[in-house]
Design a protein around this motif. Sequence first.
Motif, PDB file in Angstrom:
ATOM      1  N   LYS A 295       3.853 -13.280  -0.023  1.00  0.00           N
ATOM      2  CA  LYS A 295       5.198 -13.743  -0.413  1.00  0.00           C
ATOM      3  C   LYS A 295       6.205 -12.640  -0.142  1.00  0.00           C
ATOM      4  CE  LYS A 295       8.510 -16.244  -2.013  1.00  0.00           C
ATOM      5  NZ  LYS A 295       9.503 -15.619  -1.125  1.00  0.00           N
ATOM      6  N   ALA A 296       7.186 -12.953   0.685  1.00  0.00           N
ATOM      7  CA  ALA A 296       8.242 -11.985   0.997  1.00  0.00           C
ATOM      8  C   ALA A 296       9.255 -11.934  -0.135  1.00  0.00           C
ATOM      9  CB  ALA A 296       8.927 -12.362   2.300  1.00  0.00           C
ATOM     10  N   ILE A 297       9.678 -10.717  -0.456  1.00  0.00           N
ATOM     11  CA  ILE A 297      10.665 -10.475  -1.506  1.00  0.00           C
ATOM     12  C   ILE A 297      11.836  -9.715  -0.894  1.00  0.00           C
ATOM     13  CG2 ILE A 297      11.112  -9.431  -3.760  1.00  0.00           C
ATOM     14  CD1 ILE A 297       8.982 -11.614  -3.897  1.00  0.00           C
ATOM     15  N   GLY A 298      13.021 -10.292  -0.894  1.00  0.00           N
ATOM     16  CA  GLY A 298      14.197  -9.588  -0.409  1.00  0.00           C
ATOM     17  C   GLY A 298      14.661  -8.568  -1.427  1.00  0.00           C
ATOM     18  N   VAL A 299      14.905  -7.331  -0.977  1.00  0.00           N
ATOM     19  CA  VAL A 299      15.244  -6.245  -1.903  1.00  0.00           C
ATOM     20  C   VAL A 299      16.598  -5.632  -1.567  1.00  0.00           C
ATOM     21  CG1 VAL A 299      14.555  -3.995  -2.805  1.00  0.00           C
ATOM     22  CG2 VAL A 299      12.804  -5.704  -2.232  1.00  0.00           C
ATOM     23  N   ALA A 300      17.450  -5.581  -2.560  1.00  0.00           N
ATOM     24  CA  ALA A 300      18.723  -4.868  -2.447  1.00  0.00           C
ATOM     25  C   ALA A 300      18.957  -3.973  -3.654  1.00  0.00           C
ATOM     26  CB  ALA A 300      19.887  -5.854  -2.301  1.00  0.00           C
TER      27      ALA A 300
ATOM     28  N   ALA B  47       0.643 -14.740  -5.567  1.00  0.00           N
ATOM     29  CA  ALA B  47       0.570 -14.299  -4.173  1.00  0.00           C
ATOM     30  C   ALA B  47      -0.516 -13.237  -4.042  1.00  0.00           C
ATOM     31  CB  ALA B  47       1.910 -13.729  -3.731  1.00  0.00           C
ATOM     32  N   ASP B  48      -1.213 -13.254  -2.926  1.00  0.00           N
ATOM     33  CA  ASP B  48      -2.257 -12.252  -2.689  1.00  0.00           C
ATOM     34  C   ASP B  48      -1.668 -10.921  -2.261  1.00  0.00           C
ATOM     35  OD1 ASP B  48      -4.999 -13.895  -2.699  1.00  0.00           O
ATOM     36  OD2 ASP B  48      -3.403 -15.119  -1.841  1.00  0.00           O
TER      37      ASP B  48
ATOM     38  N   ARG C  16       9.145   2.929  -5.970  1.00  0.00           N
ATOM     39  CA  ARG C  16       8.330   3.878  -6.736  1.00  0.00           C
ATOM     40  C   ARG C  16       7.831   3.220  -8.022  1.00  0.00           C
ATOM     41  NH1 ARG C  16      11.775   9.579  -6.317  1.00  0.00           N
ATOM     42  NH2 ARG C  16      11.398   9.943  -4.088  1.00  0.00           N
ATOM     43  N   ASN C  17       6.552   3.375  -8.262  1.00  0.00           N
ATOM     44  CA  ASN C  17       5.938   2.863  -9.492  1.00  0.00           C
ATOM     45  C   ASN C  17       6.119   1.355  -9.653  1.00  0.00           C
ATOM     46  OD1 ASN C  17       5.305   5.595 -10.275  1.00  0.00           O
ATOM     47  ND2 ASN C  17       7.433   5.813 -10.937  1.00  0.00           N
ATOM     48  N   ILE C  18       5.958   0.590  -8.564  1.00  0.00           N
ATOM     49  CA  ILE C  18       6.164  -0.851  -8.675  1.00  0.00           C
ATOM     50  C   ILE C  18       5.020  -1.549  -9.389  1.00  0.00           C
ATOM     51  CG2 ILE C  18       7.602  -0.973  -6.621  1.00  0.00           C
ATOM     52  CD1 ILE C  18       5.182  -2.171  -5.165  1.00  0.00           C
ATOM     53  N   GLY C  19       3.832  -0.930  -9.389  1.00  0.00           N
ATOM     54  CA  GLY C  19       2.719  -1.508 -10.142  1.00  0.00           C
ATOM     55  C   GLY C  19       1.860  -2.479  -9.372  1.00  0.00           C
ATOM     56  N   ALA C  20       2.410  -3.160  -8.379  1.00  0.00           N
ATOM     57  CA  ALA C  20       1.623  -4.130  -7.610  1.00  0.00           C
ATOM     58  C   ALA C  20       0.530  -3.408  -6.821  1.00  0.00           C
ATOM     59  CB  ALA C  20       2.532  -4.909  -6.666  1.00  0.00           C
ATOM     60  N   LYS C  21      -0.645  -4.009  -6.755  1.00  0.00           N
ATOM     61  CA  LYS C  21      -1.763  -3.393  -6.033  1.00  0.00           C
ATOM     62  C   LYS C  21      -1.704  -3.696  -4.537  1.00  0.00           C
ATOM     63  CE  LYS C  21      -5.003  -3.337  -9.924  1.00  0.00           C
ATOM     64  NZ  LYS C  21      -6.319  -3.796 -10.432  1.00  0.00           N
ATOM     65  N   ASN C  22      -1.441  -4.932  -4.205  1.00  0.00           N
ATOM     66  CA  ASN C  22      -1.433  -5.356  -2.804  1.00  0.00           C
ATOM     67  C   ASN C  22       0.001  -5.676  -2.379  1.00  0.00           C
ATOM     68  OD1 ASN C  22      -4.290  -5.240  -2.505  1.00  0.00           O
ATOM     69  ND2 ASN C  22      -4.446  -7.189  -3.581  1.00  0.00           N
ATOM     70  N   TRP C  23       0.569  -4.775  -1.596  1.00  0.00           N
ATOM     71  CA  TRP C  23       1.931  -5.014  -1.150  1.00  0.00           C
ATOM     72  C   TRP C  23       2.160  -4.367   0.211  1.00  0.00           C
ATOM     73  CZ3 TRP C  23       5.513  -0.840  -0.802  1.00  0.00           C
ATOM     74  CH2 TRP C  23       5.087   0.349  -1.391  1.00  0.00           C
ATOM     75  N   MET C  24       3.240  -4.772   0.829  1.00  0.00           N
ATOM     76  CA  MET C  24       3.545  -4.353   2.184  1.00  0.00           C
ATOM     77  C   MET C  24       5.033  -3.995   2.275  1.00  0.00           C
ATOM     78  SD  MET C  24       2.915  -6.669   5.623  1.00  0.00           S
ATOM     79  CE  MET C  24       1.163  -6.736   5.283  1.00  0.00           C
ATOM     80  N   LEU C  25       5.319  -2.955   3.046  1.00  0.00           N
ATOM     81  CA  LEU C  25       6.698  -2.526   3.258  1.00  0.00           C
ATOM     82  C   LEU C  25       7.196  -3.059   4.591  1.00  0.00           C
ATOM     83  CD1 LEU C  25       9.185  -0.786   2.497  1.00  0.00           C
ATOM     84  CD2 LEU C  25       8.060   1.131   3.656  1.00  0.00           C
ATOM     85  N   SER C  26       8.388  -3.629   4.581  1.00  0.00           N
ATOM     86  CA  SER C  26       8.998  -4.144   5.790  1.00  0.00           C
ATOM     87  C   SER C  26      10.490  -3.820   5.754  1.00  0.00           C
ATOM     88  CB  SER C  26       8.782  -5.665   5.876  1.00  0.00           C
ATOM     89  OG  SER C  26       9.220  -6.161   7.115  1.00  0.00           O
ATOM     90  N   GLY C  27      11.181  -4.130   6.861  1.00  0.00           N
ATOM     91  CA  GLY C  27      12.625  -3.949   6.893  1.00  0.00           C
ATOM     92  C   GLY C  27      13.063  -2.687   7.604  1.00  0.00           C
ATOM     93  N   GLY C  28      13.450  -2.823   8.866  1.00  0.00           N
ATOM     94  CA  GLY C  28      14.027  -1.700   9.597  1.00  0.00           C
ATOM     95  C   GLY C  28      13.064  -0.594   9.968  1.00  0.00           C
ATOM     96  N   LEU C  29      11.778  -0.851   9.926  1.00  0.00           N
ATOM     97  CA  LEU C  29      10.809   0.190  10.281  1.00  0.00           C
ATOM     98  C   LEU C  29      10.683   0.317  11.797  1.00  0.00           C
ATOM     99  CD1 LEU C  29       7.951  -0.587   7.730  1.00  0.00           C
ATOM    100  CD2 LEU C  29       9.724   1.177   7.549  1.00  0.00           C
ATOM    101  N   ASP C  30      10.435   1.548  12.252  1.00  0.00           N
ATOM    102  CA  ASP C  30      10.134   1.804  13.659  1.00  0.00           C
ATOM    103  C   ASP C  30       9.307   3.079  13.740  1.00  0.00           C
ATOM    104  OD1 ASP C  30      11.919   4.031  13.467  1.00  0.00           O
ATOM    105  OD2 ASP C  30      13.603   2.820  14.175  1.00  0.00           O
ATOM    106  N   ARG C  31       8.962   3.497  14.932  1.00  0.00           N
ATOM    107  CA  ARG C  31       8.088   4.673  15.073  1.00  0.00           C
ATOM    108  C   ARG C  31       8.761   5.951  14.588  1.00  0.00           C
ATOM    109  NH1 ARG C  31       8.056   5.464  21.689  1.00  0.00           N
ATOM    110  NH2 ARG C  31      10.310   5.611  21.951  1.00  0.00           N
ATOM    111  N   GLU C  32      10.095   5.966  14.519  1.00  0.00           N
ATOM    112  CA  GLU C  32      10.820   7.167  14.115  1.00  0.00           C
ATOM    113  C   GLU C  32      10.854   7.347  12.600  1.00  0.00           C
ATOM    114  OE1 GLU C  32      11.815   9.275  16.310  1.00  0.00           O
ATOM    115  OE2 GLU C  32      11.428   8.008  18.062  1.00  0.00           O
TER     116      GLU C  32
END
Length: 213
Positions: free
Chosen positions: A105-110, A125-126, A154-170
Amino acid sequence: MSTLVKICGLSAPKTLLAAIAAGAEMAGFVFFEKSPRHIDLETARTLGLLAQGRIARVALTVNASDAALDEIVDALAPEMLQLHGKESPARVAAVKARFGLPVIKAIGVAASEDIAASKAYEGLADMLLFDAKPAPDASVPGGAGISFDWDLLRNIGAKNWMLSGGLDRENVVEALRRTGAPAVDVSSGVERERGVKDAEKIKAFVEAVRSLS
């Protein structure tokens, strides 16, 4: 354990093979007509067969109906479903029950309030995918190459999560160091133009992630 990598928005055999060769664990396929990365069901069948047994297939949808999901699952045979719209916790539970597949499940963060709101999906959600929250008038809910304040995780508590948004090799190494994310998702950061993936950028992104292992 090494960080899991998902290459999202794949739409051609060449770049799917590049993601497999680079060692990414997940391949994301977009089923949302407003997205430049949208694929039709025939393409999904072709790419799904190419990916079978080589990389986990993830079907990304946005507020999709049961009928639409039926067609997508039949065509792609995904290992996971990614719900990237405004699906409620009840809808997540219903999709899991209908298809018997793990759900991202995607969560929009601002702001911190968005992280707090994600708690409603824990246990349903898994995996939670934290992405930059789109503008109110945005035509698509992600894939815009925009990041958010990683310190909110930081300290979100969720065990299974993924970071997205504006990532690149840099920036992915810094993002991982700041968040400790167990998984990362990239789309626009490995493209040569909007909606078109680049094999070399996919390889470079995965290598950057693996440099921390």
